[in-house]
Design a protein around this motif. Structure first.
Motif, PDB file in Angstrom:
ATOM      1  N   UNK A 120     -28.291  60.179 -24.563  1.00 20.03           N
ATOM      2  CA  UNK A 120     -28.981  59.400 -25.585  1.00 20.03           C
ATOM      3  C   UNK A 120     -29.009  60.154 -26.910  1.00 20.03           C
ATOM      4  N   UNK A 121     -29.221  61.449 -26.845  1.00 21.91           N
ATOM      5  CA  UNK A 121     -29.242  62.258 -28.060  1.00 21.91           C
ATOM      6  C   UNK A 121     -27.886  62.213 -28.765  1.00 21.91           C
ATOM      7  N   UNK A 122     -26.806  62.287 -28.008  1.00 27.12           N
ATOM      8  CA  UNK A 122     -25.459  62.266 -28.589  1.00 27.12           C
ATOM      9  C   UNK A 122     -25.051  60.879 -29.080  1.00 27.12           C
ATOM     10  N   UNK A 123     -25.628  59.849 -28.498  1.00 32.76           N
ATOM     11  CA  UNK A 123     -25.243  58.480 -28.859  1.00 32.76           C
ATOM     12  C   UNK A 123     -25.816  58.048 -30.201  1.00 32.76           C
ATOM     13  N   UNK A 124     -26.807  58.750 -30.718  1.00 29.58           N
ATOM     14  CA  UNK A 124     -27.487  58.387 -31.970  1.00 29.58           C
ATOM     15  C   UNK A 124     -28.190  57.038 -31.889  1.00 29.58           C
ATOM     16  N   UNK A 125     -28.475  56.583 -30.682  1.00 30.59           N
ATOM     17  CA  UNK A 125     -29.244  55.353 -30.507  1.00 30.59           C
ATOM     18  C   UNK A 125     -30.705  55.709 -30.354  1.00 30.59           C
ATOM     19  N   UNK A 126     -31.567  54.772 -30.676  1.00 32.25           N
ATOM     20  CA  UNK A 126     -32.986  54.972 -30.420  1.00 32.25           C
ATOM     21  C   UNK A 126     -33.237  54.866 -28.925  1.00 32.25           C
ATOM     22  N   UNK A 127     -34.406  55.318 -28.513  1.00 34.74           N
ATOM     23  CA  UNK A 127     -34.729  55.301 -27.082  1.00 34.74           C
ATOM     24  C   UNK A 127     -34.701  53.876 -26.549  1.00 34.74           C
ATOM     25  N   UNK A 128     -35.286  52.956 -27.275  1.00 35.82           N
ATOM     26  CA  UNK A 128     -35.349  51.565 -26.805  1.00 35.82           C
ATOM     27  C   UNK A 128     -33.946  50.979 -26.604  1.00 35.82           C
ATOM     28  N   UNK A 129     -33.068  51.161 -27.603  1.00 35.67           N
ATOM     29  CA  UNK A 129     -31.709  50.614 -27.495  1.00 35.67           C
ATOM     30  C   UNK A 129     -30.929  51.283 -26.368  1.00 35.67           C
ATOM     31  N   UNK A 130     -31.079  52.599 -26.261  1.00 30.54           N
ATOM     32  CA  UNK A 130     -30.360  53.319 -25.207  1.00 30.54           C
ATOM     33  C   UNK A 130     -30.812  52.844 -23.829  1.00 30.54           C
ATOM     34  N   UNK A 131     -32.129  52.706 -23.657  1.00 29.06           N
ATOM     35  CA  UNK A 131     -32.648  52.260 -22.358  1.00 29.06           C
ATOM     36  C   UNK A 131     -32.189  50.848 -22.026  1.00 29.06           C
ATOM     37  N   UNK A 132     -32.163  49.975 -23.013  1.00 28.61           N
ATOM     38  CA  UNK A 132     -31.664  48.614 -22.772  1.00 28.61           C
ATOM     39  C   UNK A 132     -30.186  48.640 -22.380  1.00 28.61           C
ATOM     40  N   UNK A 133     -29.425  49.455 -23.082  1.00 31.17           N
ATOM     41  CA  UNK A 133     -27.995  49.546 -22.816  1.00 31.17           C
ATOM     42  C   UNK A 133     -27.719  50.108 -21.419  1.00 31.17           C
ATOM     43  N   UNK A 134     -28.503  51.106 -21.014  1.00 28.64           N
ATOM     44  CA  UNK A 134     -28.287  51.758 -19.723  1.00 28.64           C
ATOM     45  C   UNK A 134     -29.121  51.145 -18.596  1.00 28.64           C
ATOM     46  N   UNK A 135     -29.906  50.126 -18.930  1.00 33.53           N
ATOM     47  CA  UNK A 135     -30.795  49.456 -17.977  1.00 33.53           C
ATOM     48  C   UNK A 135     -31.777  50.439 -17.345  1.00 33.53           C
ATOM     49  N   UNK A 136     -32.432  51.189 -18.228  1.00 31.29           N
ATOM     50  CA  UNK A 136     -33.448  52.150 -17.803  1.00 31.29           C
ATOM     51  C   UNK A 136     -34.807  51.673 -18.287  1.00 31.29           C
ATOM     52  N   UNK A 137     -35.854  52.114 -17.618  1.00 31.07           N
ATOM     53  CA  UNK A 137     -37.203  51.797 -18.057  1.00 31.07           C
ATOM     54  C   UNK A 137     -37.580  52.765 -19.170  1.00 31.07           C
ATOM     55  N   UNK A 138     -37.989  52.204 -20.294  1.00 28.88           N
ATOM     56  CA  UNK A 138     -38.284  53.027 -21.464  1.00 28.88           C
ATOM     57  C   UNK A 138     -39.429  53.993 -21.195  1.00 28.88           C
ATOM     58  N   UNK A 139     -40.476  53.522 -20.543  1.00 28.18           N
ATOM     59  CA  UNK A 139     -41.627  54.401 -20.280  1.00 28.18           C
ATOM     60  C   UNK A 139     -41.238  55.562 -19.361  1.00 28.18           C
ATOM     61  N   UNK A 140     -40.411  55.300 -18.353  1.00 25.58           N
ATOM     62  CA  UNK A 140     -39.961  56.367 -17.461  1.00 25.58           C
ATOM     63  C   UNK A 140     -39.092  57.361 -18.224  1.00 25.58           C
ATOM     64  N   UNK A 141     -38.229  56.835 -19.089  1.00 20.86           N
ATOM     65  CA  UNK A 141     -37.373  57.707 -19.894  1.00 20.86           C
ATOM     66  C   UNK A 141     -38.225  58.632 -20.759  1.00 20.86           C
ATOM     67  N   UNK A 142     -39.250  58.062 -21.400  1.00 18.08           N
ATOM     68  CA  UNK A 142     -40.119  58.865 -22.260  1.00 18.08           C
ATOM     69  C   UNK A 142     -40.886  59.919 -21.459  1.00 18.08           C
ATOM     70  N   UNK A 143     -41.325  59.556 -20.242  1.00 24.13           N
ATOM     71  CA  UNK A 143     -42.022  60.536 -19.402  1.00 24.13           C
ATOM     72  C   UNK A 143     -41.121  61.713 -19.064  1.00 24.13           C
ATOM     73  N   UNK A 144     -39.869  61.404 -18.697  1.00 25.93           N
ATOM     74  CA  UNK A 144     -38.935  62.486 -18.360  1.00 25.93           C
ATOM     75  C   UNK A 144     -38.583  63.307 -19.594  1.00 25.93           C
ATOM     76  N   UNK A 145     -38.476  62.638 -20.726  1.00 26.98           N
ATOM     77  CA  UNK A 145     -38.194  63.355 -21.969  1.00 26.98           C
ATOM     78  C   UNK A 145     -39.307  64.348 -22.275  1.00 26.98           C
TER      79      UNK A 145
END
Length: 169
Positions: A22-47
């Protein structure tokens, strides 16, 4: 999620790969999570867990600022391009009307026998623009195709009185 959940080596590695991608893609967290079909809240917790709270916030603010700069740069570039186009003379459809307008005035000025300043004043035109277009047309920079734009009344074919009078028997 308990602390053991975050200790799982496979999960840590999987999420750290996503965070780096996600960092290399230059996408925001929301867009990256939508693209990868990830849960945004879970992604933020792991981050937060992997990078730490402060680092995660700094990274997010930094990338938000980068995106804003890119948008600003794109807008400025578009404005510069628009300003350049405004002062260029091209032969596209939008400028044909302008070319025809000035060609008509140059031809009318030539037929009228008036000087450039007098004609411009009578027609409320800019003498500078009229001179510029007269010089361009004289130089053959533009070719107005089709019929003549302006034909003064004296140059039109005349109709004699014989042809226009009704037949009287």
């Amino acid at each position: 999620m308990g602390p053991k959940h975050f200790q799982n080596k496979a999960r840590r590695e999987w999420w750290s790969l996503h965070i780096e991608a996600r960092r290399r893609s230059d996408l925001g967290i929301r867009k990256y999570c939508l693209q990868q079909r990830l849960t945004e809240s879970t992604f933020r917790r792991w981050l937060k867990r992997l990078a730490g709270d402060e680092t995660a916030l700094k990274l997010e603010k930094y990338q938000t600022e980068l995106r804003r700069e890119r948008c600003r740069d794109k807008r400025e570039k578009a404005l510069r391009k628009q300003k350049q186009r405004r002062f260029m003379v091209t032969a596209d459809v939008r400028n044909r009307a302008s070319q025809a307008f000035w060609a008509m005035h140059v031809e009318a000025m030539n037929w009228s026998g008036m000087g450039l300043r007098a004609y411009a004043a009578a027609m409320q035109l800019s003498p500078h623009s009229l001179r510029k277009w007269r010089d361009r047309l004289d130089a053959g920079e533009f070719a107005i195709t089709g019929a003549r734009i302006f034909t003064p009344p004296l140059a039109r074919p005349s109709t004699s009185a014989r042809n226009s009078a009704p037949n009287v028997a």
